[in-house]
Design an enzyme around this catalytic site. Sequence first.
Site, PDB file in Angstrom:
ATOM      1  N   HIS A 103      -8.301  -4.926  -1.405  1.00 26.47           N
ATOM      2  CA  HIS A 103      -7.107  -4.531  -0.901  1.00 26.47           C
ATOM      3  C   HIS A 103      -6.268  -5.361  -0.192  1.00 26.47           C
ATOM      4  CE1 HIS A 103      -4.516  -0.975  -0.211  1.00 26.47           C
ATOM      5  NE2 HIS A 103      -4.537  -1.148   1.106  1.00 26.47           N
ATOM      6  N   SER A 115       0.812  -1.134  -0.142  1.00 25.94           N
ATOM      7  CA  SER A 115      -0.075  -0.100   0.189  1.00 25.94           C
ATOM      8  C   SER A 115       0.851   1.188   0.012  1.00 25.94           C
ATOM      9  CB  SER A 115      -0.923   0.003   1.067  1.00 25.94           C
ATOM     10  OG  SER A 115      -2.138   0.899   1.082  1.00 25.94           O
ATOM     11  N   ASP A 131      -9.632  -3.650  -5.731  1.00 23.79           N
ATOM     12  CA  ASP A 131      -9.222  -2.846  -4.594  1.00 23.79           C
ATOM     13  C   ASP A 131      -9.834  -1.446  -4.940  1.00 23.79           C
ATOM     14  OD1 ASP A 131      -7.743  -1.581  -2.908  1.00 23.79           O
ATOM     15  OD2 ASP A 131      -5.825  -2.561  -3.234  1.00 23.79           O
TER      16      ASP A 131
END
Length: 729
Positions: A699, A578, A664
Amino acid sequence: MTLADVNTAPDSSPTPPVAKKVPVERTHHGDTFVDNYEWLREKENPDVVAHLNAEQAYTDAVTAGQEQLRTDIFNEIKNRTQETDLSVPSRKDGWWYYSRMVEGQSYGIQCRVKAESNGTLEDWTPPLVEPGVPVDGEEILLDGNAEAEGQPFFSLGGAAVTRDGNLYAYAVDNAGDELFTIRIKDLRTGELLSETIENAFYGLAFSPDGRTLFYVLADDSWRPHQIKTHVLGTPVESDQILYQEDDVAMWTGFGLSADRRHLMISIGCSEFSETRLLDFAAPEKGLQVLIPRSAEILYDAEPFLLDGTEKVLLTHDRDAVNSMISVVDAAEFSKPVEEQTWATVVAHDDAVRINGATVTATHMVVSLRKDTIERIQVTALEGLGTPGQSAAVEPVFDEELYTAGMGGSEYESPVIRLVYTSDFTPPRVYDYVLPAAGAEGELLLRKETPVLGGYRSEDYLATREWATASDGTLVPLSVLRRADLTRDGSAAGVVYGYGSYEVSMDPGFGVPRLSLLDRGVVFVIAHVRGGGEMGRHWYEDGKKLNKKNTFSDFVAATDWLAASGWVDPARIGAMGGSAGGLLMGAVANLAPEKYAAIVAQVPFVDALTTILDPELPLSALEWEEWGNPITDPNVYKYMKDYTPYENVRPVAYPKIAAVTSFNDTRVLYVEPAKWVQELRAVSTGSAPIVMKIEMDGGHGGASGRYEGWKTRAWDYAFLADAIGATELR
């Protein structure tokens, strides 16, 4: 490029898919950037889907030789995990709630049993429930495996039970996009109520009378912005908006106060906030603002009664960069902020970061960070904020590097639930008996997570080391290795980092990581600036126009490892996800020669493009973290100088794997898709650059624990293969 294009003969190398170039100009502050791959954002375009499938086929071909290693690591994870297991029951009202995991099943089963009430400490001693053993009176609230059957994805986004224990609301995501369907179950009959709420966000709570359900909706950019109320038995279409936040840079959520007398709506960003309270005893008063956002104070509030007086416990940064705690009479909030009287409960300390505070009926419970370690302190409520305030008491543990955090508690309970872990101590669940003023509390061990396969914590070591950054700053490192590893400069190493949003990479046990350590890898967690390990200033020194410190700190950590005497500098890999994926992209550009391989998980590598478009998911919320490049030319220039996609350059990049998911909503798949195309087009080296994409994931990747283990095995196998750490020692 089609799937057939990457199907090569056994004696030839697979050819990566090449996306067509469709130049799009983006101009801001007099600067024009030409983006050749922005068209890959067209999620519904069949050509995009075909390209992504071709990327996965190429990845499969390139990494085919790692299949056995992936299988080995997966089996090691599986064999160390007690697959039939359960959580420690937690009491809420008249029930003990817990979850079960069953061998061969991917998802948890939510359960409860009736609690006894005799007015003693025994009321708060959880019942003995054992793996695989039926419990008398057990009720199944929700079987995640049944819910997931036939679905491409399953995630439980929250649940709530009415105080009488009759109704159970739960939220399910079957796409991975973090938008949930809320259903309500009558636990007396097992039947679902007719009302169903679609496209909700995280957050569920019932009113004390059980007649109203509160939930959250997100706007088109996935920003939570509405708190809505659903009155049971009425059409969902008639649900009312309790609060709506129109500032696109603010995040909105809610929760119940510890004593459940108030609904607390929190609105904020990383720099200031606002809390609004709904008093369930006087709902006609509507929402009451405590400290308005115009005061630019970052705070959390906990309303409670102290000796019959309405009080609010504030954790705030007013003249306190590391935050402090004050207690305030509720009546004070009717005055201007500068005229209010706040009594200090925990004073500011440059060496202690206050994370937050809550209350029970008898004690204040504080979460804080000192010497990089997250810990808990408790103080009796009697005399709070006066000269007679009791001294804080802290549970004592026997390890130097650990994490101790709240695991939940009931307001009336004489104990609080703690979760303890370290890098090589599996999670332990304790109940901490709240002490009388001046006394020490007692730790009651309720469970230590079992680790199978002959695991012994003494076979491994975790040490705290320090790297020196380019500006002289000392950067803490957690260095993990096998105890029997020889320091002869021949081992392989992996450096892991995150470094954003004041998130700390705290000590925590991980079964998958053992598979790397057992292959002789020295695993370094770099606590770089931008995280929260060293207090608020550590975060502020790694955000906005200080963001480059995050990247140079990580390179310094890599240099420390290379010079440590443990590893061969040519056998170092890096990993982050991320915002940590942005870190991976940045260090790949800064120092590609220092890494044999980089794994960038759901990587935020096209950050400038994203933040320049407030219509994209969550973009406007990022301005307080990175700055606003739309309005500020200095921020634009600074970001463009480090964002990975814009700074790919003609050097020999190492092996790179970008791991992403099609659904995501936090870091869109298009970012790594564009990045790998640019890397391949510009790199002067021959190392493969691949993108692994989960077409049904979010995600966090694919859903289910077995799929999660497969994902981690894939990531670790890619690294281990690249750094020559494939064989168990």
